[in-house]
Write an enzyme that holds these catalytic residues in place. Structure first.
Site, PDB file in Angstrom:
ATOM      1  N   LYS A   1      -8.419  -1.956   6.231  1.00 46.75           N
ATOM      2  CA  LYS A   1      -8.671  -2.360   4.768  1.00 46.75           C
ATOM      3  C   LYS A   1      -7.983  -3.726   4.193  1.00 46.75           C
ATOM      4  O   LYS A   1      -8.063  -4.425   4.513  1.00 46.75           O
ATOM      5  CB  LYS A   1      -8.850  -1.529   3.570  1.00 46.75           C
TER       6      LYS A   1
ATOM      7  N   ARG B   1     -15.344  12.519   7.460  1.00 52.52           N
ATOM      8  CA  ARG B   1     -13.851  12.781   7.480  1.00 52.52           C
ATOM      9  C   ARG B   1     -13.584  14.135   6.387  1.00 52.52           C
ATOM     10  O   ARG B   1     -13.301  15.155   6.843  1.00 52.52           O
ATOM     11  CB  ARG B   1     -13.223  12.361   7.817  1.00 52.52           C
TER      12      ARG B   1
ATOM     13  N   SER C   1      -7.738   3.377   8.795  1.00 51.04           N
ATOM     14  CA  SER C   1      -8.730   3.476   7.988  1.00 51.04           C
ATOM     15  C   SER C   1      -7.786   2.265   6.824  1.00 51.04           C
ATOM     16  O   SER C   1      -8.671   1.998   6.325  1.00 51.04           O
ATOM     17  CB  SER C   1      -8.567   4.572   7.215  1.00 51.04           C
TER      18      SER C   1
ATOM     19  N   HIS D   1       0.184  -1.318  -0.022  1.00 56.32           N
ATOM     20  CA  HIS D   1      -0.231   0.549  -0.393  1.00 56.32           C
ATOM     21  C   HIS D   1       0.813   0.892  -0.035  1.00 56.32           C
ATOM     22  O   HIS D   1       2.533   1.371   0.901  1.00 56.32           O
ATOM     23  CB  HIS D   1      -0.562   0.015   1.005  1.00 56.32           C
TER      24      HIS D   1
END
Lengths: 438, 438
Positions: free
Chosen positions: B197, B178, B193, B92
């Protein structure tokens, strides 16, 4: 054409410790009132304000914007026989246990020919509501039109009634939001909420009774002083002659907390008697209100003694449909708590007493709940008094016996009797804040 | 039976600097997902978290609760010929300009027989989206069922596709909140967050590319390092072998920023060529992913040179309906910016280039906006290079000529050519964080 802003930018500015401009605050409150700024955006901003604070200028603009969200009352039609305007005086208390001061105070000040437009609220939580108390008088009604208010001010001089929904609707919406989002406890937001309504009510002079102690919203002297200074600044900036007294609220005011019981005690004060602390605070607040409209050569005590304040009370109650001579409701159940030990009563905690009165039915948990007129607490001793084991200390009054156990529970730990030592009395009025002290 | 809480108490606890328990966080995320906790309450809490922080334990519980709000993927059905489980590896990036690394990286790692389930997103703002880039390949589709993902991992080894909406729905709802309430920039909330995931995707190993610089979400090394440590801790606590690289993002990665232009550059890397920085980062991240599943005896560079990574890319594109040999879309308009002075290119600002590519049509302002496949920016020099007045520096590509002026505007001030001095190169990879560094 008014400029518009990106609300997320404004939230970020405050979040990061910056300052919002007058134009930004004005736009924000308008957009929130009409729904362009969403509740979830306003609550995030309110939390940022709570944690980051607002400057005096920001708080003043916030207050002005809330006033501008609704109507303003106008008492300029009130004139004396010589044609000059009659200046009005008003009082606001941040709320305490046994705080019935508005009841004797409004007619007392009006008895010196000063109109007192006292727009009040109902109780929520452990502090009572002025309107709830007065509604224990048979026939009395809280809702008056603006025309009725003006007429009553002109003829009787004193009005205690419900604030109309047209005043500062932004505050009403914001207060409901803050209540469910953990953002009530911000001094600038509390100050602007109170002062937006008081300024919109159009009074010329205002005295603020800022309570501090276990039974008050403000628990420390520092917080109370900051709130007082913030509100005096807001009033002064808006052209209202504003002063504040910081007053003690670790012990209930007077010997009663509830509805009818507080009306009864207020009438004792108006008859020239009543508990010393209630008389003292009523007189001192009256002096501030009278001075606020330029009257410094009279002694409020006089009109308590000579019956003029009581005459104004009777006229005020009657003008709003109440019978000043009707007997007040009595509770169906009473339960008296006695002293376990002999000694000096060192502590009688305001918060415990307030919760007990509330649980007995004098207050409400949700705003749609009814209250019991006869519910409340009577005290038989105050801190500093000598007590004997077995003597009555507190009488609980309610129409609903099942409420007694939880009320008694609220009082466990609220009473302290010590062996012989003298209790130091800190004094009821702790400080005074006026424009020149800012 | 699960205990329930008063959300206002939880907000107050966090507001006043306290700590929420695991049970409180678990209840809160569940209640927010089902709507019992309102948006205005969650946004106030998010602001309190942003300003007060969360402990490692709170952040871990927050992440777990968001994972538990939805489904988890399960790749345990992937087995080798000897029957043992095939461990999966994922990557990521926190987002940067010209960051096309996922495109060569996924097939490169998969070419070593490590399944790479790369669930990706679309771009919003100045950083591009992996799916937007791949959709410039004719026929390629981003949406796969869980069954299709598993099959493709088993047969091809690499999948880059859209994350299903069933993963961490609480995060989806919270992120949208947010975004409109000024509460995005909280390191614990960003970390939870991302990690909710990634953990829900069920990968065995994970490498995080945390970008720092003008073109990144994190502008300072300290913030980036804190985010990296927070995410590595979350992954480690959840049993995922997690490492992070902090990488420089003041300058765009490679020589392209956009959609088709980045696919083209990625294919150069897979063919054994391409810009040195893109190759370096691809190879280093591949090493981390391979090490994460226990493979330390291979050199990723080899499979870029011998064509194996390219073979996997072709199979991966074809498996999702794309034609790996189809010509990529060309822009209808190109405009080249040339150097005004001769000297050394000292700065080519990532943020300016990212905004320019976005304004040319490569990105979107709102999530429902379309993107242009051929839009983007080509760079002809990188910081440290010697340039001559009049030589091409940047080519702007778009299908819509009217977009050129605002794109050029974004680049004013983004380019700096200095007289002769040597530019110090800080290095692309600034730091590495692994579980043992926490």
């Amino acid at each position: 054409m008014t400029q518009s802003y990106d609300v997320v930018d404004l939230i970020r500015t405050k979040r990061d410790g910056g300052t919002l401009s007058s134009a930004q605050i004005s736009w924000l409150i308008g957009a929130y009132t009409e729904g362009t700024v969403a509740d979830e955006q306003m609550s995030a901003l309110a939390m940022a304000i709570l944690l980051r604070g607002m400057s005096r200028a920001e708080t003043a603009q916030w207050t002005t914007a809330m006033i501008n969200s609704g109507e303003r009352m106008d008492f300029s039609a009130l004139t004396r026989s010589d044609g000059r305007r009659r200046l009005t005086a008003d009082k606001h208390s941040t709320g305490g246990v046994g705080d019935k001061i508005t009841l004797p105070l409004a007619p007392l000040v009006a008895s010196f020919c000063v109109p007192v437009p006292q727009l009040s609220g109902r109780g929520l939580g452990h502090t009572g509501g002025t309107l709830d108390k007065l509604e224990s008088i048979p026939g009395w009604r809280a809702a008056l039109s603006n025309q009725e208010i003006l007429h009553q001010l002109d003829t009787v001089g004193a009005v205690i009634c419900a604030a109309g929904s047209g005043l500062a609707p932004a505050d009403k919406k914001l207060y409901a939001l803050r209540d469910v989002t953990g953002t009530v406890e911000s001094i600038p937001l509390i100050a602007s909420s109170i002062m937006s309504k008081k300024i919109a009510e159009g009074t010329d002079a205002l005295v603020l009774d800022v309570k501090v102690g276990t039974g008050a919203f403000m628990r420390t002297d520092d917080d109370a002083a900051e709130l007082a200074r913030t509100m005096v600044a807001l009033g002064t900036d808006a052209g209202v002659r504003t002063t504040a007294l910081l007053t003690e609220m670790n012990t209930p005011l007077g010997l009663t907390s509830g509805n009818a019981v507080e009306v009864e005690e207020s009438m004792e004060v108006l008859a020239g008697g009543g508990p010393a602390d209630v008389v003292e605070l009523t007189v001192e607040l009256a002096r501030e209100m009278l001075a606020g409209v330029g009257i410094t050569d009279v002694d409020p005590v006089e009109n308590l003694r000579n019956g003029k304040a009581m005459d104004t009370w009777r006229a005020m109650i009657a003008a709003q449909g109440g019978d000043p001579d009707a007997p007040l409701p009595k509770p169906q159940h009473e339960h008296t708590i006695t002293a376990e030990d002999s000694g000096t009563l060192a502590r009688l905690d305001a918060y415990g007493v307030g919760i007990a009165a509330w649980r007995l039915g004098a207050g409400r948990a949700r705003k749609e709940d009814p209250v019991q007129a006869a519910a409340g607490v009577r005290l038989h001793a105050k801190p500093g008094d000598t007590v004997t084991a077995g003597q009555p200390l507190i009488t609980l009054c309610t129409d609903d016996q099942s409420r007694l156990p939880r009320a008694q529970e609220a009082l466990s730990g609220a009473v302290e009797v010590i062996d012989g030592a003298v209790v130091e009395n800190a004094g009821l009025i702790k400080a005074r804040v006026a424009a020149e002290d800012l």
